[in-house]
Scaffold this motif. Structure first.
Motif, PDB file in Angstrom:
ATOM      1  N   LEU A  31       0.841  -1.196   0.000  1.00 14.79           N
ATOM      2  CA  LEU A  31       0.000   0.000   0.000  1.00 14.79           C
ATOM      3  C   LEU A  31       0.876   1.245   0.000  1.00 14.79           C
ATOM      4  O   LEU A  31       1.729   1.403   0.883  1.00 14.79           O
ATOM      5  CB  LEU A  31      -0.911   0.003   1.234  1.00 14.79           C
ATOM      6  CG  LEU A  31      -1.796  -1.236   1.413  1.00 14.79           C
ATOM      7  CD1 LEU A  31      -2.491  -1.220   2.767  1.00 14.79           C
ATOM      8  CD2 LEU A  31      -2.839  -1.320   0.287  1.00 14.79           C
ATOM      9  N   ARG A  32       0.680   2.094  -0.988  1.00 13.17           N
ATOM     10  CA  ARG A  32       1.476   3.326  -1.057  1.00 13.17           C
ATOM     11  C   ARG A  32       0.533   4.524  -0.946  1.00 13.17           C
ATOM     12  O   ARG A  32      -0.439   4.628  -1.699  1.00 13.17           O
ATOM     13  CB  ARG A  32       2.225   3.383  -2.392  1.00 13.17           C
ATOM     14  CG  ARG A  32       3.165   4.581  -2.520  1.00 13.17           C
ATOM     15  CD  ARG A  32       3.699   4.759  -3.939  1.00 13.17           C
ATOM     16  NE  ARG A  32       4.421   3.609  -4.436  1.00 13.17           N
ATOM     17  CZ  ARG A  32       4.072   2.929  -5.529  1.00 13.17           C
ATOM     18  NH1 ARG A  32       3.009   3.277  -6.224  1.00 13.17           N
ATOM     19  NH2 ARG A  32       4.773   1.884  -5.921  1.00 13.17           N
ATOM     20  N   LEU A  33       0.838   5.408   0.011  1.00 10.45           N
ATOM     21  CA  LEU A  33      -0.010   6.584   0.226  1.00 10.45           C
ATOM     22  C   LEU A  33       0.433   7.673  -0.753  1.00 10.45           C
ATOM     23  O   LEU A  33       1.571   8.146  -0.681  1.00 10.45           O
ATOM     24  CB  LEU A  33       0.200   7.041   1.677  1.00 10.45           C
ATOM     25  CG  LEU A  33      -0.828   7.957   2.294  1.00 10.45           C
ATOM     26  CD1 LEU A  33      -2.233   7.391   2.196  1.00 10.45           C
ATOM     27  CD2 LEU A  33      -0.467   8.217   3.763  1.00 10.45           C
ATOM     28  N   ILE A  34      -0.455   8.062  -1.671  1.00 10.85           N
ATOM     29  CA  ILE A  34      -0.036   9.074  -2.663  1.00 10.85           C
ATOM     30  C   ILE A  34      -0.659  10.441  -2.405  1.00 10.85           C
ATOM     31  O   ILE A  34      -0.178  11.443  -2.896  1.00 10.85           O
ATOM     32  CB  ILE A  34      -0.330   8.627  -4.111  1.00 10.85           C
ATOM     33  CG1 ILE A  34      -1.837   8.394  -4.321  1.00 10.85           C
ATOM     34  CG2 ILE A  34       0.474   7.385  -4.481  1.00 10.85           C
ATOM     35  CD1 ILE A  34      -2.227   8.386  -5.801  1.00 10.85           C
ATOM     36  N   ALA A  35      -1.752  10.502  -1.627  1.00  7.34           N
ATOM     37  CA  ALA A  35      -2.366  11.806  -1.331  1.00  7.34           C
ATOM     38  C   ALA A  35      -3.163  11.717  -0.039  1.00  7.34           C
ATOM     39  O   ALA A  35      -3.756  10.666   0.262  1.00  7.34           O
ATOM     40  CB  ALA A  35      -3.277  12.219  -2.482  1.00  7.34           C
TER      41      ALA A  35
END
Ligand code: NDP
Ligand code: MG
Length: 382
Positions: A31-35
């Motif tokens: 899971l990558r938090l982009i905003a």
């Protein structure tokens, strides 16, 4: 090797937002938090951007003056910025964990952009109802329910058709006044009502849990999410908050979902869906003795529950009036303006006053009813 999902988290600084960060921290390879967004809490949002190297942040309430966001973060301001985040091209899933009516517009923006949604904000379905469901079906996006009861039902329904369902059974803790004599409810003060026996949540939803207006909103939410009418949605009091809801199929078999009372379980189920990975927190330990109890709710103790059923049966604008009236009444109660029992009384007056009129086919029509109900309820004397 599995790929990483790009997550947009609206409401990162709130209670759901913080639990989502725990899940993302644990599964940073997936899971990558982009905003991320917050309303005004820019210090905490800047810390989140620093820790997770977030490229885009939004503050829905514009601020003057300096902020401490890292250089890699582009900071946008104003309510419209939430819509931009919700429809970012790189996003795979948008977790809507903001409070307030802007959540409905964010959800519609995400749907129109074809993004899957993890839905925490329950009010947006109460307001948006058919508009949200129809748009999601048209665009082929998934609405993954974060609210623990709906997440439980969603899990129980995997591999089944709605036609096979006899009824759904929502569990409810009964709140902190479950065992208080009804005659003593008149004396309840805000400081008593914001303590929940099982869940750690914000003040508004904790008060709603004590009046069961929260369960009322969840009945309406379940109706829209699962396409099941009010008469086939049951509520059962379950003080331990370990069984999060049940589905009874027409052959009499019942499936349920169980986990400790923490929102990290449903949030993880949504963000990683359909994958199952290790939990953030300790799970249920059957080596320890524990009890699971169930009983029918007493409608005299919880009049808000009946009003929610009535408003869902009336349809159209009635659920919007129920939600807005409750929100204003709880706000006024928490500010010591009205007594505890004026909460159900205000909702009753608002439902009587507005009745049920056609809900209109635009978001603006619905927000208009919401605004009119709020104005009406602010002026109610107690
Ligand atoms: P919180 O009040 O803890 O957090 C709200 C978040 O939304 C914060 O990030 C806040 O930013 C932001 N926010 C506040 N006002 C606005 C606004 N006007 N416009 C846009 N963003 C705003 O709420 P919760 O996390 O408890 O709940 C979020 C939603 O999830 C609610 O709809 C609730 O009903 C639902 N829910 C919550 C559960 C829980 O366990 N808490 C369980 C199930 C559903 P800032 O910090 O800057 O104010
Ligand atoms: Mg819930």
């Amino acid at each position: 090797m599995e790929s990483c999902k790009n997550i947009v988290l609206l409401g990162a600084t709130g209670s759901i937002g913080q639990n989502a960060l725990r899940v993302i921290r644990k599964h940073s390879d997936r899971l990558r938090l982009i905003a991320v967004s917050a309303h005004s809490n820019h210090h905490q949002l800047a810390d989140i951007c620093q820790e997770f190297s977030v490229a885009t942040a939004a503050l829905s309430k514009p601020i003057d003056g300096p902020t401490d966001f890292p250089e890699i973060t582009t900071v946008k301001q104003g309510e419209e910025a939430l819509l931009e985040l919700a429809s970012m091209e790189e996003a795979d899933i948008v977790l809507i964990a903001t409070v307030g009516a802007s959540a409905l517009r964010s959800a519609m923006a995400a749907i129109e952009a074809g993004k899957d949604i993890a839905l925490a904000n329950k009010e947006l379905l109460v307001l948006g109802g058919s508009l949200v469901i129809e748009a999601a079906q048209r665009k082929g996006v998934r609405l993954l329910p974060v609210d623990s009861e709906h997440n439980a039902i969603f899990q129980c329904l995997q591999g089944h058709q709605t036609e096979e369902v006899e009824k759904i059974i929502l569990t409810a803790s009964g709140g902190q006044f479950r065992d208080l004599p009804v005659a003593e409810l008149v004396n309840v003060l805000p400081e008593d009502a914001i303590q929940h026996p099982n869940w750690k949540m914000g003040p508004k939803i904790t008060v709603d849990s004590s009046t069961m207006a929260n369960k009322g909103l969840e009945i309406i939410e379940a109706h829209w999410l699962f396409g099941i009418e009010a008469d086939r949605i049951e509520v059962v009091i379950h003080p331990q908050s370990i069984a999060h809801s049940f589905v009874q199929f027409r052959d009499g078999n019942i499936l349920g979902q169980f986990s400790p009372p923490s929102m990290t379980f449903p949030i993880q189920q949504c963000l990683l869906y359909p994958e199952r990975m290790q939990a953030v927190e300790p799970t249920i330990d059957f080596k320890q003795a524990f009890k699971l109890e169930f009983s029918a709710p007493d409608f005299a103790r919880y009049p808000c529950l009946n009003m929610a059923y009535q408003s869902l049966r009336a349809g159209e604008t009635a659920p919007i009036v129920f939600n807005a009236a409750n929100e204003i009444a709880v706000q006024r109660f928490l500010q010591y303006e009205i007594p505890y029992l004026a909460i159900p009384h205000s909702i009753d007056q608002a439902l009587d006053h507005f009745g049920s009129t056609p809900a209109g086919s635009s978001i603006e029509d619905r927000l208009q009813i919401d605004a009119e109900t709020r104005t009406f309820c602010c002026s109610l004397s107690t």
